[in-house]
Design a protein around this motif. Structure first.
Motif, PDB file in Angstrom:
ATOM      1  N   GLU A 100      37.533  33.772  34.711  1.00 16.10           N
ATOM      2  CA  GLU A 100      37.053  35.156  34.610  1.00 16.10           C
ATOM      3  C   GLU A 100      35.641  35.337  35.150  1.00 16.10           C
ATOM      4  OE1 GLU A 100      37.672  36.837  30.737  1.00 16.10           O
ATOM      5  OE2 GLU A 100      39.544  35.750  30.429  1.00 16.10           O
ATOM      6  N   GLN A 101      35.223  34.479  36.083  1.00 10.99           N
ATOM      7  CA  GLN A 101      33.890  34.594  36.667  1.00 10.99           C
ATOM      8  C   GLN A 101      33.972  34.598  38.186  1.00 10.99           C
ATOM      9  OE1 GLN A 101      31.427  31.456  35.112  1.00 10.99           O
ATOM     10  NE2 GLN A 101      31.746  32.054  32.979  1.00 10.99           N
ATOM     11  N   MET A 102      32.997  35.240  38.841  1.00 11.34           N
ATOM     12  CA  MET A 102      32.860  35.250  40.302  1.00 11.34           C
ATOM     13  C   MET A 102      34.154  35.711  40.976  1.00 11.34           C
ATOM     14  SD  MET A 102      29.749  34.329  40.664  1.00 11.34           S
ATOM     15  CE  MET A 102      29.632  33.947  42.414  1.00 11.34           C
ATOM     16  N   LEU A 103      34.672  36.850  40.545  1.00  9.55           N
ATOM     17  CA  LEU A 103      35.917  37.357  41.093  1.00  9.55           C
ATOM     18  C   LEU A 103      35.656  38.303  42.255  1.00  9.55           C
ATOM     19  CD1 LEU A 103      37.743  38.198  37.744  1.00  9.55           C
ATOM     20  CD2 LEU A 103      38.049  36.173  39.161  1.00  9.55           C
ATOM     21  N   THR A 104      36.458  38.175  43.305  1.00  8.85           N
ATOM     22  CA  THR A 104      36.377  39.132  44.410  1.00  8.85           C
ATOM     23  C   THR A 104      37.269  40.325  44.083  1.00  8.85           C
ATOM     24  OG1 THR A 104      38.182  38.030  45.564  1.00  8.85           O
ATOM     25  CG2 THR A 104      35.947  37.337  46.118  1.00  8.85           C
ATOM     26  N   PRO A 105      36.819  41.531  44.375  1.00  4.05           N
ATOM     27  CA  PRO A 105      37.582  42.714  43.960  1.00  4.05           C
ATOM     28  C   PRO A 105      38.737  43.082  44.892  1.00  4.05           C
ATOM     29  CG  PRO A 105      35.576  43.392  45.074  1.00  4.05           C
ATOM     30  CD  PRO A 105      35.540  41.886  45.002  1.00  4.05           C
ATOM     31  N   THR A 106      38.856  42.402  46.038  1.00  2.00           N
ATOM     32  CA  THR A 106      39.832  42.825  47.050  1.00  2.00           C
ATOM     33  C   THR A 106      41.255  42.875  46.511  1.00  2.00           C
ATOM     34  OG1 THR A 106      38.441  41.824  48.746  1.00  2.00           O
ATOM     35  CG2 THR A 106      40.698  42.399  49.376  1.00  2.00           C
ATOM     36  N   PHE A 108      42.299  43.052  43.476  1.00  2.00           N
ATOM     37  CA  PHE A 108      42.454  44.076  42.438  1.00  2.00           C
ATOM     38  C   PHE A 108      42.569  45.464  43.065  1.00  2.00           C
ATOM     39  CE2 PHE A 108      40.460  47.305  39.733  1.00  2.00           C
ATOM     40  CZ  PHE A 108      41.333  47.276  38.659  1.00  2.00           C
ATOM     41  N   ILE A 109      41.709  45.744  44.048  1.00  2.00           N
ATOM     42  CA  ILE A 109      41.726  47.054  44.711  1.00  2.00           C
ATOM     43  C   ILE A 109      43.077  47.285  45.385  1.00  2.00           C
ATOM     44  CG2 ILE A 109      40.711  48.409  46.599  1.00  2.00           C
ATOM     45  CD1 ILE A 109      38.036  46.981  45.940  1.00  2.00           C
ATOM     46  N   GLN A 110      43.597  46.255  46.050  1.00  2.00           N
ATOM     47  CA  GLN A 110      44.859  46.405  46.768  1.00  2.00           C
ATOM     48  C   GLN A 110      46.072  46.376  45.835  1.00  2.00           C
ATOM     49  OE1 GLN A 110      44.832  43.387  49.813  1.00  2.00           O
ATOM     50  NE2 GLN A 110      43.637  44.643  51.215  1.00  2.00           N
ATOM     51  N   SER A 111      45.875  46.011  44.576  1.00  2.00           N
ATOM     52  CA  SER A 111      46.998  45.963  43.645  1.00  2.00           C
ATOM     53  C   SER A 111      47.272  47.313  43.004  1.00  2.00           C
ATOM     54  CB  SER A 111      46.732  44.928  42.550  1.00  2.00           C
ATOM     55  OG  SER A 111      45.719  45.381  41.654  1.00  2.00           O
ATOM     56  N   THR A 112      46.374  48.283  43.179  1.00  2.00           N
ATOM     57  CA  THR A 112      46.586  49.583  42.560  1.00  2.00           C
ATOM     58  C   THR A 112      47.786  50.286  43.187  1.00  2.00           C
ATOM     59  OG1 THR A 112      45.000  50.607  44.079  1.00  2.00           O
ATOM     60  CG2 THR A 112      44.164  49.863  41.956  1.00  2.00           C
ATOM     61  N   PHE A 113      48.492  51.058  42.382  1.00  2.00           N
ATOM     62  CA  PHE A 113      49.771  51.625  42.790  1.00  2.00           C
ATOM     63  C   PHE A 113      49.652  52.632  43.933  1.00  2.00           C
ATOM     64  CE2 PHE A 113      52.811  50.354  39.356  1.00  2.00           C
ATOM     65  CZ  PHE A 113      51.936  49.533  38.666  1.00  2.00           C
ATOM     66  N   ASN A 114      48.502  53.301  44.028  1.00  2.66           N
ATOM     67  CA  ASN A 114      48.369  54.349  45.045  1.00  2.66           C
ATOM     68  C   ASN A 114      47.859  53.843  46.389  1.00  2.66           C
ATOM     69  OD1 ASN A 114      45.781  53.754  44.232  1.00  2.66           O
ATOM     70  ND2 ASN A 114      45.117  55.876  44.025  1.00  2.66           N
ATOM     71  N   THR A 115      47.796  52.536  46.573  1.00  2.00           N
ATOM     72  CA  THR A 115      47.265  51.963  47.817  1.00  2.00           C
ATOM     73  C   THR A 115      48.077  52.407  49.029  1.00  2.00           C
ATOM     74  OG1 THR A 115      46.438  50.018  46.647  1.00  2.00           O
ATOM     75  CG2 THR A 115      46.708  49.819  49.023  1.00  2.00           C
ATOM     76  N   ILE A 116      49.394  52.413  48.908  1.00  3.88           N
ATOM     77  CA  ILE A 116      50.256  52.723  50.058  1.00  3.88           C
ATOM     78  C   ILE A 116      50.091  54.171  50.495  1.00  3.88           C
ATOM     79  CG2 ILE A 116      52.663  52.873  50.837  1.00  3.88           C
ATOM     80  CD1 ILE A 116      53.190  50.505  48.864  1.00  3.88           C
ATOM     81  N   GLY A 117      50.131  55.093  49.541  1.00  2.00           N
ATOM     82  CA  GLY A 117      49.938  56.496  49.881  1.00  2.00           C
ATOM     83  C   GLY A 117      48.581  56.754  50.493  1.00  2.00           C
TER      84      GLY A 117
END
Length: 295
Positions: A100-106, A108-117
Motif C-alpha cells: 500500500e505504498q508508492m502506488l502509481t495512479p495509472t 486505478f484511473i484506467q479501471s474506472t467504469f467510465n473510461t471507455i465513454g
C-alpha cells in the motif's frame, strides 16, 4: 413525452472468435476476435496506454461512429456489468505487492467504469452528454432507456449506446467456483449502436420497447410473461429469441443482451427475419425483454 419512433441507424460489434470452437461446450471460454486497432485508434501511444477492454470498447465505438457520418451524436452512453477487470486486478495486485505504498495512479484511473465513454468522447471530439451504466445484467438496458428518454424528450437526435465486458482468468476461476459455468459458456464482447429519431436508407430496425424484471421464474412463467407482453403490444407474428439461441455463440456475461440486440438488427436489415423480434435475456435472476421491429 411524445411517442417518438426510434431507429437503429448504425451498429458495430467486436465478436467472439468461434472458428476454432464453434460448438457450445459448457465451461469453455470464448474470447473476442481482436480488430485492427491501428485503423480505429491511430495514436500508437494512446493504444499502448489502453488496457484490453478499453481498446476493444473504444475501437468498437469508433467503428460505429465511422459508419454514421451523416450527423454527430448528441450523447454517448456506455454500459458494463463488470467494468475494467484487468486494470482493477492490476491495481489491487500492485497495492498488495507494494504494501500500500508508492502506488502509481495509472491503473486505478484506467479501471474506472467510465473510461471507455470518456476516451470515445475525446477521440471523436464530442462534448455532449456522457454517462456510464454499471447495473450488472441491466447495464445495457439502462443505457437504452436513457437513450429513449433523451430522444423522446428531444434532448438529442442521435445517441451512441454501447456495452462492453471482458473475461479475465481470475474472474473466470471465481465464477467457476460459484458454479456459473456448469451450463454456460464464458463470454465477453463489445457492441455499439446509434439510436436516432430520423430514419435513413441504411436503418437497421425500430426499437419498440424494453421491459425489466427480476426474481425466480419457471420456463412456463417466462413463456406466459412473453405472451402477455406481446398481447399488450397487439403483436401476433413475432420471432422470440431466447438466451439459448445466442449465448451458445457469444457466451454468458452481464451485457450479452447487447450482442443479441446487434445480431437481431442485422437480421432485420438484411430481411433474413421479416417479423418483429422479441429478445429475452436472463442473468443471475435478472430478466429483460427488448422488442425490435423492421423499419
Amino acid at each position: 413525452m411524445s411517442k417518438q419512433t426510434i431507429y437503429i441507424n448504425s451498429i458495430a460489434s467486436t465478436l467472439p472468435d468461434t472458428q476454432d470452437s464453434p460448438e457450445f461446450v459448457p465451461g469453455k471460454q470464448v474470447s473476442i476476435q481482436e480488430p485492427d486497432y491501428k485503423t480505429l485508434i491511430p495514436d500508437a501511444t494512446l493504444r499502448r496506454r489502453m488496457s484490453r477492454i478499453v481498446r476493444m470498447g473504444v475501437a468498437t465505438g469508433m467503428q460505429c461512429l465511422n459508419k454514421f457520418p451523416n450527423a454527430p451524436v448528441d450523447a454517448i452512453l456506455t454500459a458494463t456489468g463488470y467494468g475494467c477487470l484487468g486494470d482493477t486486478e492490476k491495481f489491487m495486485n500492485t497495492l498488495l505487492d507494494n504494501h500500500e505504498q508508492m502506488l502509481t495512479p495509472t491503473a486505478f484511473i484506467q479501471s474506472t467504469f467510465n473510461t471507455i465513454g470518456a476516451q470515445i468522447a475525446l477521440l471523436s471530439k464530442n462534448h455532449g452528454y456522457n454517462n456510464t451504466y454499471t447495473h450488472r445484467a441491466f447495464s445495457f438496458e439502462s443505457a437504452l432507456l436513457d437513450a429513449i428518454l433523451l430522444l423522446r424528450e428531444e434532448e438529442a437526435s442521435n445517441v451512441l449506446v454501447g456495452a462492453i465486458d471482458e473475461m479475465t482468468p481470475t474472474v473466470y476461476e471465481i465464477l467457476k467456483r460459484l458454479g456459473l459455468w456448469r451450463n454456460a459458456l464464458a463470454g465477453e464482447g463489445a457492441n455499439f449502436a446509434i439510436l436516432s429519431t430520423t430514419a435513413i436508407p441504411e436503418s437497421y430496425a425500430v426499437l419498440e420497447g424494453i421491459e425489466l424484471f427480476n426474481g425466480t421464474y419457471s420456463a412456463a412463467e417466462i413463456q406466459e410473461r412473453i405472451h402477455n407482453y406481446l398481447v399488450q403490444k397487439e403483436e401476433k407474428n413475432v420471432t422470440v429469441l431466447f438466451p439459448s439461441d445466442y449465448k451458445k455463440i457469444c457466451g454468458e456475461y452481464p451485457t450479452a443482451m447487447a450482442y443479441a440486440f446487434n445480431t437481431c438488427c442485422k437480421h432485420l436489415q438484411s430481411g433474413e427475419i421479416k417479423t418483429p423480434i422479441l429478445v429475452y435475456n436472463t442473468f443471475l435472476g435478472n430478466h429483460s425483454f427488448i422488442f425490435l421491429k423492421p423499419v
